[in-house]
Design an enzyme around this catalytic site. Structure first.
Site, mmCIF file in Angstrom:
data_model
loop_
_atom_site.group_PDB
_atom_site.id
_atom_site.type_symbol
_atom_site.label_atom_id
_atom_site.label_comp_id
_atom_site.label_asym_id
_atom_site.label_seq_id
_atom_site.Cartn_x
_atom_site.Cartn_y
_atom_site.Cartn_z
ATOM 1 N N HIS A 1 95.303 57.036 35.135
ATOM 2 C CA HIS A 1 94.293 56.040 35.790
ATOM 3 C C HIS A 1 93.868 54.747 34.451
ATOM 4 C CE1 HIS A 1 91.533 58.684 33.589
ATOM 5 N NE2 HIS A 1 90.990 57.712 33.293
ATOM 6 N N ASP B 1 90.933 52.354 33.151
ATOM 7 C CA ASP B 1 89.289 52.442 32.973
ATOM 8 C C ASP B 1 88.821 51.183 33.552
ATOM 9 O OD1 ASP B 1 89.335 55.198 32.314
ATOM 10 O OD2 ASP B 1 89.132 54.631 30.348
ATOM 11 N N HIS C 1 96.217 56.243 31.374
ATOM 12 C CA HIS C 1 96.222 57.420 30.635
ATOM 13 C C HIS C 1 95.527 58.544 31.612
ATOM 14 C CE1 HIS C 1 92.207 55.457 30.391
ATOM 15 N NE2 HIS C 1 91.667 56.612 30.383
ATOM 16 N N ARG D 1 85.698 72.173 28.468
ATOM 17 C CA ARG D 1 85.855 71.334 27.451
ATOM 18 C C ARG D 1 84.764 70.010 27.908
ATOM 19 N NH1 ARG D 1 90.272 66.675 27.638
ATOM 20 N NH2 ARG D 1 89.743 65.486 25.534
#
Ligand SMILES: *[C@@H]1O[C@H](CO)[C@@H](O)[C@H](O)[C@H]1NC(C)=O
Ligand SMILES: *[C@@H]1O[C@H](CO)[C@@H](O)[C@H](O)[C@H]1NC(C)=O
Ligand SMILES: *[C@@H]1O[C@H](CO)[C@@H](O)[C@H](O)[C@H]1NC(C)=O
Ligand SMILES: *[C@@H]1O[C@H](CO)[C@@H](O)[C@H](O)[C@H]1NC(C)=O
Ligand SMILES: *[C@@H]1O[C@H](CO)[C@@H](O)[C@H](O)[C@H]1NC(C)=O
Ligand SMILES: *[C@@H]1O[C@H](CO)[C@@H](O)[C@H](O)[C@H]1NC(C)=O
Ligand SMILES: *[C@@H]1O[C@H](CO)[C@@H](O)[C@H](O)[C@H]1NC(C)=O
Length: 717
Positions: free
Chosen positions: A646, A648, A698, A708
């Site tokens: 995607h 940002d 990314h 995480r």
């Protein structure tokens, strides 16, 4: 009352600068029954000028009235009478009789002899300036426009004191005054007053007339009304604090050329000595940011821990967990560790009395070190440095970062509250460095155990009328004539702000970025952050993807804890009521900073710590750090393990790893498609910074095990 125009009203201790007869030799007589701090200061100034001083009455019980510790009254005149009788045959002797607890010399004996000769009388008394215009008394006083007179040596003073046949507690002041105002006696004795403060400066009523005059080696006081440089400066009446201020400079205590000249006098050599036993009283009287760090600093003080007994008064339920943790980890470190908690419901004054009394009652307690929880002692040598100065009461200067707020007052207002002294700012900013006798200090100070068992032997010094406990303590110390010093000879640390400390969150210090920025930075910003700028300490693992350390371990842990404490993870659904439009095309399982009321603080963090890096790596691009989307993402195989490729909605994005690969999770990382470049080993506390659109498509690589966490901001959308 006639004596009012000769001397200060009230007690003998306020007056009594008597002075007799011309000669080549000057002898100083003073009556002192104890070596108070004031007496030692007097002797220091006398020794500096090489005065010959004879001390009368040392060690005698005081009988001169209810003033307790002060010299004065009839006992003093009787002692002087006896001393003068012994000197009767020394015709060429000039005798100066002065008080010593509240008096210093600003000039030497030669100057007194010269000025006395000029005064042309046999007996000279100090005068008090402001009473001079009093008409009723002025009528009774002789005109001082005297012509030239021949002076000879004689026993004028002796004649005066030889008339004394009253009792030790009778009023000596009235005695002298009556003699002076009797025209016959005045003439016979050849007596006059030092009207224009050539020799004597009584400060009572004259504080506004007197200024410091700095010379290259010596500091004097100048009387600005008479343009005179008085030799004897007397803090009579309520002016002791002002004398303390003057004596911080006069005669050679501190000046611009040489700084502090007595700071290394009478110091204690700790290298030779067994370390004294210190009782540490810790006071947590209100919710205090950075309390675990406070205790760490106590732990890292450079002082043998077996010499330290610690008493903690904790008034806050909120802090019990911090103290518990500290105690569990360090229970055997100190000689003893005692906590009085909020359940005891002690007032602050009671708690402070209790702490101080523990030292007082313990004959092995050499020092009492009182330390409030809002004092960050960054100097590990603090305790040693204070002990070495060997004073009854001494505190290290600590200040609020970047502010003039500190732990002492240079002066008091008439009602006993804060007043700014002329030197306050210079001392706070360490433009004048030394040890300063001041009227009020708080937050952190060291008191000698011996002083607690002598001068300060009462048990409830912190409770006095309606005063706040620190003010009560300082007033008591002042009244007992114990000097309180503040030292700014070293950088000791700072005072943190306890204002606006909201303890409704889980890790409340995270919110302190505005109120206590220095402590916030120290706790939460990565140790090597500044090296980004000094050593170019950053990496570029993929084109235009910068990687640098920004958060400390604690920051990462506390942010994760805060989010888990809040607990409402979004679940990674497309429908999202938190954002405008209500629909997220590439949703993550996250919590927004706004949801935990951390948006304002987070944006400030971006402006303070991210913007400078942006400026560095995307040169010429200045960001105001505007961001709508600030959130913590949780990746875990059971919920959401990865994020599909995607862009940002940002000009650039920061992505901070909040935990450790391999210990906390497996997998994870980030891949940038255009460059076929992956970063598979994110580092805890390190941030990526990369352009948000166009070039930097990314994806979040799958987290295969564990959980995480990352913190993300879309900056300049
Ligand atoms: C005091 O006496 C010492 C020793 O004689 C001398 O060095 C010093 O200059 C004298 N001090 C003053 C202020 O005269
Ligand atoms: C004493 O004082 C008077 C002035 O008040 C003066 O005339 C006289 O010369 C002085 N000296 C002696 C030795 O009397
Ligand atoms: C604590 O002390 C104050 C005043 O001394 C009193 O008003 C209050 O009721 C006490 N609280 C408890 C829980 O004992
Ligand atoms: C403390 O923070 C909470 C949560 O953000 C907020 O609701 C509350 O108003 C704050 N209290 C004060 C005194 O600011
Ligand atoms: C900072 O850098 C030094 C030297 O490179 C390193 O030893 C230290 O561990 C780093 N600090 C942190 C918190 O990673
Ligand atoms: C991407 O890089 C990997 C090795 O890092 C390589 O095996 C692969 O062929 C590359 N793919 C492309 C499309 O270049
Ligand atoms: C996942 O993590 C847990 C504990 O962190 C570990 O015991 C387990 O072996 C891990 N599983 C895999 C497949 O690595």
């Amino acid at each position: 009352v006639l004596s009012a125009s000769l001397y200060t009203r009230g007690h003998w201790k306020c007056c009594g600068n008597v002075f007799l007869s011309f000669a080549e030799k000057l002898l100083v007589l003073t009556v002192a029954t104890e070596e108070t701090d004031g007496f030692l200061r007097f002797m220091q100034s006398a020794n500096y000028f090489n005065y010959t001083v004879k001390v009368l009455g040392m060690g005698e019980a005081w009988k001169g009235g209810d003033v307790g510790r002060s010299i004065g009254g009839g006992q003093k005149v009787r002692l002087l009478k006896e001393a003068m009788e012994a000197l009767a045959d020394q015709e060429d002797l000039l005798v100066l009789s002065v008080d010593s607890y509240d008096l210093i010399f600003a000039g030497g004996p030669e100057e007194i002899l010269r000025k006395f000769q000029k005064a042309n009388h046999k007996v000279l008394f100090a005068a008090e300036g402001l009473i001079w215009p009093d008409k009723r008394l002025a009528d009774k006083y002789p005109s001082m426009r005297s012509g030239k007179r021949y002076l000879n040596s004689g026993g004028g003073f002796q004649k005066i004191v030889s008339q004394w046949n009253l009792h030790d507690n009778d009023d000596d002041q009235l005695f002298y005054t009556k003699i002076y105002l009797d025209p016959l006696q005045r003439q016979t004795l050849n007596m006059t007053l030092d009207h224009k403060c050539q020799i004597f400066q009584n400060l009572n009523g004259a504080v506004d007339e007197v200024l410091l005059k700095f010379g290259t080696d010596r500091v004097r006081v100048r009387n600005t009304v008479y343009d005179s440089l008085p030799v004897v400066v007397h803090g009579n009446g309520n002016t002791k604090m002002y004398l303390n201020y003057l004596a911080n400079y006069v005669p050679n205590t501190w000046n611009y050329e040489h700084g502090c000249s007595h700071c290394d006098d009478d110091v204690m050599d700790l290298s030779q000595l067994k370390f004294p036993n210190v009782f540490v009283g810790v006071f947590i009287e209100q919710p205090t940011p950075f309390l675990p760090e406070f205790f760490q600093r106590l732990l890292t003080l450079d002082y043998p821990k077996d010499k330290l007994k610690v008493f903690v008064h904790n008034n806050e339920v909120y802090h019990e967990k911090h103290i518990q943790k500290f105690w569990e980890e360090n229970r055997n470190v100190f000689n003893s560790f005692k906590v009085v908690g909020p359940e005891e419901n002690l007032s602050q004054g009671e708690a402070r009395n209790m702490g101080m009394d523990l030292c007082r009652k313990d004959a092995t307690c050499d020092y009492y070190f009182s330390l409030d929880s809002d004092v960050m002692l960054t100097n590990r040598q603090t305790l040693k440095l204070l002990i070495e100065q060997n004073r009854k009461i001494i505190g290290p200067l600590v200040t609020r970062h970047g502010k003039l707020w500190s732990n002492f007052w240079g002066a008091l207002s008439l009602d006993g509250y804060y007043a700014r002294s002329e030197d306050y700012v210079d001392i706070v900013q360490r433009k004048r460095v030394g040890m300063w006798n001041i009227p009020f200090m708080a937050h952190v100070y060291l008191v000698k155990g011996s002083a607690l068992r002598n001068e300060l032997k009462e048990r409830n010094y912190f409770v006095l009328e309606k005063l706040d406990p620190d003010m009560a303590f300082c007033r008591n110390a002042r009244e007992m004539g114990v000097f309180m010093y503040i030292t700014n000879r070293h950088d000791f640390g700072r005072l943190i702000s306890t204002a606006n400390y909201n303890i409704s969150h889980y890790n409340n210090d995270l919110w302190q970025i505005f109120e206590n920025p220095v402590d916030w930075k120290e706790k939460y910003i990565h140790q090597n952050y500044t090296r980004i700028f000094t050593e170019n300490y950053l990496e570029q693992p993929c084109p235009d993807v910068f990687w640098f350390p920004v958060f400390s371990e604690k920051a990462c842990d506390e942010i994760v804890e805060e989010m888990e404490h809040y607990g409402s993870w979004s679940g990674g659904k497309h429908e999202d009521k938190r954002i405008s439009g209500g629909y997220e095309t590439v949703p993550t399982d996250d919590i927004h900073m706004k949801q935990i009321s951390y948006e304002k603080e987070w944006l400030h963090f971006i402006r303070e710590f991210i913007s400078p890096i942006t400026l560095k790596v995307f040169s010429g691009y200045f960001t105001k750090g505007y961001a709508l989307m600030n959130f913590v993402v949780k990746y875990t195989p059971a919920r959401q393990a990865y994020l599909r490729p995607h862009h940002d909605s940002s000009t650039f994005t920061i992505n901070i790893a909040l935990n450790n690969k391999d210990t906390d999770f497996q997998g994870g990382g980030c891949r940038f498609h255009r460059y076929n470049c992956s970063i598979e080993s994110p580092r805890k506390g390190w941030s990526f910074m990369h352009p948000g659109r166009l070039t930097h498509l990314h994806e979040g690589l799958p987290t295969t095990n564990g959980t995480r966490y990352i913190a993300v901001s879309f900056i300049d959308p």
